[in-house]
Design a protein around this motif. Structure first.
Motif, short mmCIF file in Angstrom:
data_model
loop_
_atom_site.label_atom_id
_atom_site.label_comp_id
_atom_site.label_asym_id
_atom_site.label_seq_id
_atom_site.Cartn_x
_atom_site.Cartn_y
_atom_site.Cartn_z
N GLY A 11 0.78 -1.23 0.00
CA GLY A 11 0.00 0.00 0.00
C GLY A 11 0.81 1.28 0.00
O GLY A 11 0.27 2.35 -0.29
N ALA A 16 0.41 1.56 -5.87
CA ALA A 16 -0.68 1.78 -4.92
C ALA A 16 -0.93 3.26 -4.69
O ALA A 16 -2.07 3.69 -4.51
N THR A 17 0.12 4.06 -4.69
CA THR A 17 -0.03 5.50 -4.51
C THR A 17 -0.82 6.12 -5.66
O THR A 17 -1.64 7.03 -5.45
N ARG A 20 -4.69 4.60 -5.08
CA ARG A 20 -5.53 4.89 -3.90
C ARG A 20 -6.57 5.97 -4.13
O ARG A 20 -7.76 5.74 -3.86
N ALA A 24 -10.95 5.48 -4.42
CA ALA A 24 -11.74 6.05 -3.33
C ALA A 24 -13.20 6.22 -3.76
O ALA A 24 -13.50 6.71 -4.85
N LEU A 30 -10.17 1.51 2.15
CA LEU A 30 -8.98 0.83 1.66
C LEU A 30 -8.08 0.52 2.85
O LEU A 30 -7.68 1.43 3.58
N LEU A 32 -4.53 -0.64 3.87
CA LEU A 32 -3.21 -0.65 3.25
C LEU A 32 -2.23 -1.43 4.11
O LEU A 32 -2.04 -1.12 5.29
N ALA A 44 -7.31 10.76 -1.51
CA ALA A 44 -7.56 9.43 -0.93
C ALA A 44 -8.79 9.49 -0.03
O ALA A 44 -9.10 10.52 0.58
N GLU A 47 -9.10 5.28 4.80
CA GLU A 47 -8.01 4.30 4.73
C GLU A 47 -7.64 3.81 6.13
O GLU A 47 -7.73 4.55 7.11
#
Length: 271
Positions: A11, A16-17, A20, A24, A30, A32, A44, A47
């Motif tokens: 994550g 993943a960055t 994310r 959303a 999410l 991570l 984002a 999370e």
């Protein structure tokens, strides 16, 4: 198919960055999992963060409990020695699949790689996503092993496992090879959403590329699960040609092999 809580392994990683904020949704969480704290990302949503390695089965079981699906992005992302890539990419993928089975999670998306099929060539175009493994490195070999583990869990336990043979998932195409193999951030999110949403897919292999004018990998398998990419690396062609010259997709071995220059990297080399 609603997925209100999704575990993303790796994550804190680059992919993943990018993913994310694009995954959303109101009401979606999410979770991570990574060995380091993910950096904040603009846009984002809700999370949760868990710090652990994917080769810790007990920790992954805990991280998987209570989620609706797993997007497995974690592991060793470059060529390394056999012990490293097998521990993180093969055994790590086993841990993710086994944790999902124990937690009753039926949907797992595995981030495979073009390097699992690196020695396939443009002569086979359009190249189907389901071609046999022809790894170009130890890293690629570990991804073939991860795909095989996904096949095992789909066949033996009835899980839905979709393996994404990702091309070049970057904000912009990184060099001439990207004109054929780029996966834009927005299309990457479209691909993951399609893999999460398709009804009862069983086991699938899908190329992770955008609708690039110069592509030579098949989009049919992605379209079969509802993936309809919109972006095209050709918008960057003038800039890339000015910098690198006109690419020769008929003769240049970097451009005619799936794995490109990775086919020439000595096994076990760190880079």
């Amino acid at each position: 198919m609603a997925h209100d809580r999704i575990l993303i392994t790796g994550g804190a990683g680059k992919v993943a960055t990018l993913l994310r904020p694009r995954l959303a949704r109101p009401g979606r969480v999410l979770r991570l999992l990574d060995v380091r704290e993910p950096a904040p990302v603009e846009g984002a949503g809700d999370e949760e963060v868990l710090i652990s390695s994917i080769d810790d089965l007990d920790a992954v079981v805990g991280a998987t409990t209570g989620v609706d699906a797993v997007v497995h992005m974690g592991g060793q992302s470059r060529e390394s020695d056999a012990e490293e890539v097998l521990r993180l990419n093969a055994y790590g993928t086993y841990c993710v699949l086994e944790a999902a089975r124990r937690a009753g999670v039926r949907r797992v998306i595995l981030a495979s790689s073009n390097h699992a099929a690196g020695f396939h060539t443009r002569d086979e175009m359009p190249l189907p996503a389901g071609v046999s493994g022809r790894p170009d490195t130890l890293y690629g070999w570990s991804k073939v092993a991860a795909e095989a583990a996904g096949r095992l869990y789909a066949d033996r336990f009835g899980m839905d496992v979709i393996c994404l043979r990702i091309g070049l998932w970057f904000p912009t195409p990184p060099g001439p090879r990207g004109l054929a193999m780029w996966l834009s951030p927005d299309d990457g999110a479209r691909l993951v959403e399609a893999a999460l949403s398709v009804e009862s897919p069983g086991y699938r292999l899908v190329w992770g590329i955008s609708r690039n004018t110069r592509r030579w990998w098949s989009l049919a398998e992605g379209e079969a699960i509802g993936y309809h990419p919109k972006d095209d690396a050709e918008v960057y062609a003038e800039q890339l040609v000015a910098e690198h010259g006109e690419p020769d997709f008929a003769a240049d071995p970097v451009l005619t092999r799936v794995g490109g220059q990775w086919c020439d990297v000595p096994l076990g080399r760190h880079y």
